[in-house]
Design a protein around this motif. Structure first.
Motif, mmCIF file in Angstrom:
data_model
loop_
_atom_site.group_PDB
_atom_site.id
_atom_site.type_symbol
_atom_site.label_atom_id
_atom_site.label_comp_id
_atom_site.label_asym_id
_atom_site.label_seq_id
_atom_site.Cartn_x
_atom_site.Cartn_y
_atom_site.Cartn_z
ATOM 1 N N TYR A 97 0.811 -1.217 0.000
ATOM 2 C CA TYR A 97 0.000 0.000 0.000
ATOM 3 C C TYR A 97 0.848 1.273 0.000
ATOM 4 O O TYR A 97 0.311 2.370 -0.149
ATOM 5 N N ARG A 98 2.155 1.123 0.128
ATOM 6 C CA ARG A 98 3.030 2.289 0.032
ATOM 7 C C ARG A 98 3.735 2.365 -1.321
ATOM 8 O O ARG A 98 4.523 3.269 -1.564
ATOM 9 N N GLU A 99 3.429 1.444 -2.190
ATOM 10 C CA GLU A 99 4.017 1.434 -3.529
ATOM 11 C C GLU A 99 3.201 2.336 -4.462
ATOM 12 O O GLU A 99 1.970 2.288 -4.484
ATOM 13 N N PHE A 100 3.886 3.133 -5.240
ATOM 14 C CA PHE A 100 3.249 4.054 -6.178
ATOM 15 C C PHE A 100 2.441 3.301 -7.232
ATOM 16 O O PHE A 100 1.320 3.673 -7.555
ATOM 17 N N TRP A 101 2.999 2.224 -7.778
ATOM 18 C CA TRP A 101 2.337 1.505 -8.873
ATOM 19 C C TRP A 101 1.079 0.787 -8.420
ATOM 20 O O TRP A 101 0.136 0.648 -9.196
ATOM 21 N N ALA A 102 1.024 0.395 -7.188
ATOM 22 C CA ALA A 102 -0.195 -0.259 -6.686
ATOM 23 C C ALA A 102 -1.367 0.724 -6.739
ATOM 24 O O ALA A 102 -2.479 0.380 -7.156
ATOM 25 N N TRP A 103 -1.113 1.970 -6.336
ATOM 26 C CA TRP A 103 -2.174 2.973 -6.358
ATOM 27 C C TRP A 103 -2.495 3.435 -7.774
ATOM 28 O O TRP A 103 -3.633 3.828 -8.065
ATOM 29 N N MET A 104 -1.542 3.378 -8.657
ATOM 30 C CA MET A 104 -1.812 3.715 -10.062
ATOM 31 C C MET A 104 -2.771 2.703 -10.676
ATOM 32 O O MET A 104 -3.576 3.043 -11.532
ATOM 33 N N VAL A 105 -2.688 1.456 -10.243
ATOM 34 C CA VAL A 105 -3.598 0.419 -10.752
ATOM 35 C C VAL A 105 -4.946 0.470 -10.028
ATOM 36 O O VAL A 105 -6.000 0.326 -10.632
ATOM 37 N N LEU A 106 -4.933 0.681 -8.717
ATOM 38 C CA LEU A 106 -6.167 0.635 -7.928
ATOM 39 C C LEU A 106 -7.026 1.901 -8.021
ATOM 40 O O LEU A 106 -8.244 1.820 -7.904
ATOM 41 N N ALA A 107 -6.426 3.048 -8.209
ATOM 42 C CA ALA A 107 -7.179 4.307 -8.203
ATOM 43 C C ALA A 107 -8.312 4.334 -9.233
ATOM 44 O O ALA A 107 -9.447 4.679 -8.895
ATOM 45 N N PRO A 108 -8.059 3.964 -10.503
ATOM 46 C CA PRO A 108 -9.180 3.957 -11.464
ATOM 47 C C PRO A 108 -10.275 2.957 -11.082
ATOM 48 O O PRO A 108 -11.468 3.244 -11.248
ATOM 49 N N LEU A 109 -9.895 1.812 -10.535
ATOM 50 C CA LEU A 109 -10.893 0.817 -10.144
ATOM 51 C C LEU A 109 -11.760 1.323 -8.988
ATOM 52 O O LEU A 109 -12.979 1.158 -8.993
ATOM 53 N N ILE A 110 -11.133 1.931 -8.012
ATOM 54 C CA ILE A 110 -11.875 2.473 -6.870
ATOM 55 C C ILE A 110 -12.797 3.599 -7.341
ATOM 56 O O ILE A 110 -13.952 3.686 -6.921
ATOM 57 N N THR A 111 -12.305 4.444 -8.241
ATOM 58 C CA THR A 111 -13.122 5.539 -8.785
ATOM 59 C C THR A 111 -14.349 5.002 -9.507
ATOM 60 O O THR A 111 -15.461 5.508 -9.328
ATOM 61 N N VAL A 112 -14.182 3.968 -10.301
ATOM 62 C CA VAL A 112 -15.300 3.376 -11.031
ATOM 63 C C VAL A 112 -16.335 2.813 -10.062
ATOM 64 O O VAL A 112 -17.545 2.989 -10.254
ATOM 65 N N VAL A 113 -15.907 2.155 -9.011
ATOM 66 C CA VAL A 113 -16.838 1.588 -8.036
ATOM 67 C C VAL A 113 -17.630 2.700 -7.337
ATOM 68 O O VAL A 113 -18.852 2.606 -7.179
ATOM 69 N N VAL A 114 -16.961 3.758 -6.934
ATOM 70 C CA VAL A 114 -17.633 4.866 -6.235
ATOM 71 C C VAL A 114 -18.629 5.558 -7.165
ATOM 72 O O VAL A 114 -19.790 5.787 -6.803
ATOM 73 N N VAL A 115 -18.211 5.896 -8.376
ATOM 74 C CA VAL A 115 -19.093 6.576 -9.325
ATOM 75 C C VAL A 115 -20.269 5.682 -9.711
ATOM 76 O O VAL A 115 -21.408 6.157 -9.818
ATOM 77 N N SER A 116 -20.045 4.393 -9.888
ATOM 78 C CA SER A 116 -21.133 3.470 -10.206
ATOM 79 C C SER A 116 -22.143 3.392 -9.066
ATOM 80 O O SER A 116 -23.352 3.366 -9.296
ATOM 81 N N SER A 117 -21.667 3.358 -7.845
ATOM 82 C CA SER A 117 -22.567 3.323 -6.687
ATOM 83 C C SER A 117 -23.426 4.577 -6.625
ATOM 84 O O SER A 117 -24.633 4.503 -6.361
ATOM 85 N N ILE A 118 -22.825 5.719 -6.881
ATOM 86 C CA ILE A 118 -23.577 6.972 -6.885
ATOM 87 C C ILE A 118 -24.619 6.966 -8.001
ATOM 88 O O ILE A 118 -25.775 7.333 -7.793
ATOM 89 N N THR A 119 -24.239 6.518 -9.179
ATOM 90 C CA THR A 119 -25.158 6.474 -10.318
ATOM 91 C C THR A 119 -26.333 5.540 -10.053
ATOM 92 O O THR A 119 -27.483 5.873 -10.341
ATOM 93 N N VAL A 120 -26.072 4.381 -9.495
ATOM 94 C CA VAL A 120 -27.154 3.425 -9.197
ATOM 95 C C VAL A 120 -28.083 3.997 -8.138
ATOM 96 O O VAL A 120 -29.310 3.885 -8.243
ATOM 97 N N SER A 121 -27.538 4.629 -7.109
ATOM 98 C CA SER A 121 -28.405 5.196 -6.069
ATOM 99 C C SER A 121 -29.265 6.325 -6.622
ATOM 100 O O SER A 121 -30.441 6.438 -6.266
#
Length: 174
Positions: free
Chosen positions: A10-34
């Motif tokens: 969780y302190r690696e830069f590349w891990a967050w580069m991969v996870l950030a778009p996925l987390i963003t998609v999940v949050v935006v999708s949840s908002i859209t569905v609600s």
């Protein structure tokens, strides 16, 4: 020799580069569905066949109102939150009437107002809440909104509160 120590993932830069778009998609999708669930469009009636069969009975209500020469003028007092109805025609004036305000887009906003007789042909009631924009009106002697098909007669009309506070009601005018 100094060997590089590895950091936790969780302190690696590349891990967050991969996870950030996925987390963003999940949050935006949840908002859209609600939003979609909360503000969903009203459903088309599943009982369209039964409703179409009831049209003939509804037309009879309009014909009875026309035969009785019924007409009404609805006036809203927006500052006091009241409504008055002047009913004219050749009928026995009931003690109470039901005025239904139907919102053209949102069924949840529909209101049923019980009107009490003040004098012969003059009724009044209280409007729960402020009204604006356009509404469909229905006036009938049946006080149970779910039993509107059993009413002896009905008057219909339409009002746009952006244009005024009064509207005429006639048999089958809508």
């Amino acid at each position: 020799m100094n060997e590089p120590t590895s950091k936790p993932w969780y302190r690696e830069f590349w891990a967050w580069m991969v996870l950030a778009p996925l987390i963003t998609v999940v949050v935006v999708s949840s908002i859209t569905v609600s939003i979609a669930v909360r503000f969903a469009d009203d459903q088309v009636s599943d009982t369209y066949y039964k409703d179409s069969r009831m049209y003939h009975f509804s037309a009879e209500q309009d014909q009875r109102a026309k035969a009785l020469g019924l007409a009404a003028l609805v006036q809203f007092q927006r500052t006091e939150g009241g409504v008055t109805v002047e009913l004219n025609g050749n009928t026995d004036y009931p003690e109470k009437l039901l005025l239904t305000l139907s919102h053209p887009m949102e069924e949840d906003l529909d209101q049923h107002i019980e009107l009490s007789q003040l004098s012969v042909g003059r009724y009044s009631g209280e409007v729960p809440g402020a009204l604006k924009s356009r509404w469909y009106l229905r006036l009938m002697p049946e006080l149970d909104p779910s039993a509107h098909q059993q009413a002896e007669w009905r008057l219909k009309g339409e009002i746009n509160f952006d244009l005024g506070n009064a509207a005429p009601m006639n048999p089958g005018s809508q």
